[in-house]
Structures are given as C-alpha cells and as structure tokens.
Write an enzyme that holds these catalytic residues in place. Structure first.
Site, PDB file in Angstrom:
ATOM      1  N   THR A 341       9.857   1.464 -10.214  1.00 33.96           N
ATOM      2  CA  THR A 341      10.156   2.814 -10.299  1.00 33.96           C
ATOM      3  C   THR A 341      11.660   2.840 -10.570  1.00 33.96           C
ATOM      4  OG1 THR A 341      10.033   5.155  -9.579  1.00 33.96           O
ATOM      5  CG2 THR A 341      10.145   3.294  -7.998  1.00 33.96           C
ATOM      6  N   HIS A 393       3.214  -4.792   4.850  1.00 33.21           N
ATOM      7  CA  HIS A 393       3.825  -5.648   5.904  1.00 33.21           C
ATOM      8  C   HIS A 393       2.674  -6.558   6.491  1.00 33.21           C
ATOM      9  CE1 HIS A 393       6.563  -8.032   8.514  1.00 33.21           C
ATOM     10  NE2 HIS A 393       7.334  -6.822   8.997  1.00 33.21           N
TER      11      HIS A 393
END
Length: 422
Positions: A341, A393
């Site tokens: 993006t 994560h």
C-alpha cells in the site's frame, strides 16, 4: 413464472446488497439481459435473467441485503398478454354467482368494494415491492404502517414492526419513540450535519479491519530507504522504457520486485494461518491497494514473480483504472498472498498499515522526502522514504520481519539485485 435468483459469486461471498434495479415491474426482459446491480463486499456485479418475459415482481428493494441463492425477482415467461385473462376471470365468476344467491348478493358485492378501496389506498402509499407483498400476507393496511424513512417510503422493516406491535391504542405512543430512536441518525435536525449511509463496501471494510485487529497479533516495524539509485535508474531509462513498452516506469514495479525477492528469503510472510496450520504459498500474487470513491480495494497482480517490470506496471495501471471505474471482477480481487500500500501518493510520511486478512504481511510505502543523510564521512541530501511492515506476530517473529524489511531496503538501494533475484 420463473424466479431470478442471486447466483454463486465467489467462495468468500455469500450475500450482497441491491445497489440498483435496472428493470422495473412491467418491463420486458430478454434472457441474458441485466436485471439489477448487486453490491458485494468487493465489487459490484450485474445480475442477469435466465428467462425471457415480463418482470412481474421485485422481491427486494434497493438497499436490501440478499443471500446467494435467494429469489429476488419474478419473470412471467408468458409476458404481459397472459395477465388480462387472469384479471377477467374473477369478474366472470362473480357474475355467475350473483343470480344464484340473491340474498347473499349484497355482502358479496360489499367485500370486493372494501378490498378495492383498500387496494386503491395502498397503491397511493410509496412502498417497496417486498413491503407490499409482506403487507398482503399479513393483512396489514399500508396506510396504517408508521414509517421512519425521511421520504415516507414503507420498507419491509416497517411492516414487520407494525405486525409485531400491540393492537391496543395505548401501546402506539410507546412504540413511536423506539422507532424514532432506531432512526435517530437519519432524523438529525441540524442542517449543518449531513447524514450519509455507509455503503456495503465501507461497512465490510470497517468490520474486517476491526476483525483483523482483534484476531491477529499485529505488529509494525519500520526502516528507511535511500531511493537515489532507483531514481537515477528511472531517469536514465524512462524515455526508452515508455517507447518500448507504452507504459511509464514507476516505483511500484521496483517495490513489487523487491518484495518478491524478500518473500523468497522469508517465506512465512507469504503464508496464511488456517486453524492450527500454516499454509506456505509457493506463488506470489501481490495485492496493490487502490483508493476509490467507495473505499480501498486491493486488486491482485498474479504470478508477479514471472512478470517483467513492464508487465507489472501495465497490470497495476490497468487494475487501478478498473478499480476507479468500478469495473473490477471478483477474480481481480481474490487470492492475494501479500499486499503493498502506497500512502505516499497522498503525502503520508509514516503510518502503520493494517493487515489484509488472511494475509500475514503488508508493506507500507510513504512519500519521498529529501533529507540530509550521513554518507560515509559526508552529509548529503538524499531522497528518503520510510517503509513500514505490519505483520502477524503469531507466525512471524521480529527477527524475520526486520530481516524482510532490510532485504527490501538493500535491493532498492542496489537495484541490480532485482535483476539477479529474477
């Protein structure tokens, strides 16, 4: 009579909202002709009729949510000509019965009059076809249904509320405040406030972004890249590149190639979590976020690792045009493995992009700013860009995330590596 149903759209799409009816009751419809436009989570899809005839009824109105497989319209395959005999049949039948039962003639005549009067008054009410149908089934007079629509239209929800409301007069005032409270955002009495209903796409974007933040262990790491070498390379080859490929050499092809090279080194960022399993993807379908009037969409450059710089630039340019013209297909949006993006096009200096689920990584590009940088023992002004990598994560550790971002930085600061990584 034949039903027009919402077709199977894509594996991840189970419903949509009717954006616009292209055919109205009484209109002639050819087989394969568009009947309505359906707004889904990702794109707008035009639904066709599988039958030729007259559209006799709409079973849902604009703005209603409909499910895949749901009937949304009725097509009379015999056309409008068949309607006349059916309409005359009850009159003939009543005429035959009148002489036989003289004593009951008055009640029999009164009932049709009452029905005709009620039907006439109902016709004057602005109501959706679905609302009219439900009112007929429940025996509800549309003129007696309280509405909350600012334009006075009777919707299915209004008919449902009227059918569930207590019949005692004392209960009516109690129900009115509830209706007003539900419609409070629409009934704002302040001309400085504009009330705009969220589109289905914007509602979906909102839900998914909140869902990602609640389900993924999202973390963002940052770095900066010196784009001197890329800009110098573009400057030297921009004219010949356009002449040879009929497309400009932009930054996105460099970043796409760098991302692919980094994904090959750190494959977990090109993976997906499925339950308690990790799906490692050995292909590189790179999503490129594009801003449109109705919200952000992420069309996908397929097999980007097999494409040249020119092919990537052409793909991205074509997808961006289709996105802004609302012409993207479902195949253009599904199956991306990683997203890029570019907030820099709007002047963003630094941001933390949100994951595009079920992907586990997204790279944020930002605006290029000339800043003084230490180069050896010298201070030089260099075109610098901050990079941001958001990652899940749960399967990507900090070491891998940092290594991934450093790999991108290294390849962009030495673009010849992009040719070596293929």
């Amino acid at each position: 009579m034949a039903e027009v149903k919402v077709p199977e759209l894509a594996e991840s799409i189970s419903e949509g909202s009717i954006a616009q009816w292209l055919k109205q009751p009484g209109d002639h419809v050819e087989k394969g002709e568009y009947v309505l436009e359906l707004e889904t989570d990702k794109v707008n899809v035009e639904i066709i009729s599988d039958y030729t005839g007259t559209l006799s009824e709409q079973l849902a109105e604009e703005g209603d949510t409909v499910q895949v497989g749901q009937a949304i319209a009725i097509v009379d395959e015999n056309g409008s000509a068949a309607a006349a005999p059916k309409a005359e049949a009850p009159k003939a039948e009543v005429a035959k019965e009148e002489p036989a039962k003289a004593e009951q003639a008055a009640p029999v005549k009164e009932a049709p009059k009452a029905e005709t009067k009620e039907a006439s008054s109902n016709q004057q009410v602005i109501a959706s076809p679905a609302a009219r149908k439900l009112a007929r089934e429940k025996g509800i007079d549309l003129t007696q249904v309280p509405v909350v629509d600012p334009l006075g239209r009777v919707r299915v929800q209004d008919v449902e509320a009227a059918s569930n409301a207590p019949v005692t007069p004392a209960a009516a005032p109690t129900q009115a405040p509830a209706a007003k409270q539900a419609a409070a955002p629409v009934e704002v009495n302040d001309d400085r406030i504009e009330v705009v209903k969220m589109t289905r796409r914007r509602q979906t974007i909102a839900k998914r972004l909140v869902q990602v933040q609640s389900e993924a262990a999202m973390l963002t790491t940052f770095n900066e890249v010196d784009l001197s070498a890329v800009m110098e390379l573009r400057s030297r080859h921009k004219d010949s590149f356009v002449k040879a490929n009929d497309v400009k050499l932009g930054f996105m092809s460099f970043f796409t190639k760098a991302v692919i090279g980094a994904l090959k080194k750190y494959p977990l960022l090109n993976a997906e979590i499925k339950g308690d399993h990790i799906l490692k993807k050995n292909f590189y379908d790179i999503g490129v976020a594009v801003s449109t009037d109705e919200g952000l969409v992420v069309p996908v450059v397929r097999d980007a690792d097999r494409k040249s710089f020119a092919e990537i630039e052409k793909n991205i340019s074509d997808l961006a045009v289709k996105a802004r013209n609302n012409k993207l297909g479902l195949s253009d949006l599904s199956g991306g493995t990683f997203t890029i993006t570019n907030g820099g096009t709007f002047g963003s200096l630094l941001s933390t992009p949100i994951l595009n689920a079920p992907q586990v990584g997204i790279l944020g590009m930002h605006t290029i700013k000339t800043r003084p940088i230490a180069v050896g023992d010298q201070i030089e002004n260099r075109p610098m860009m901050y990079l941001a990598l958001s990652y899940d994560h749960r399967i990507v550790d900090g070491k891998e995330a940092v290594g991934f971002l450093v790999a991108i930085k290294d390849m962009l600061e030495d673009p010849e590596q992009l040719l070596l990584q293929g």
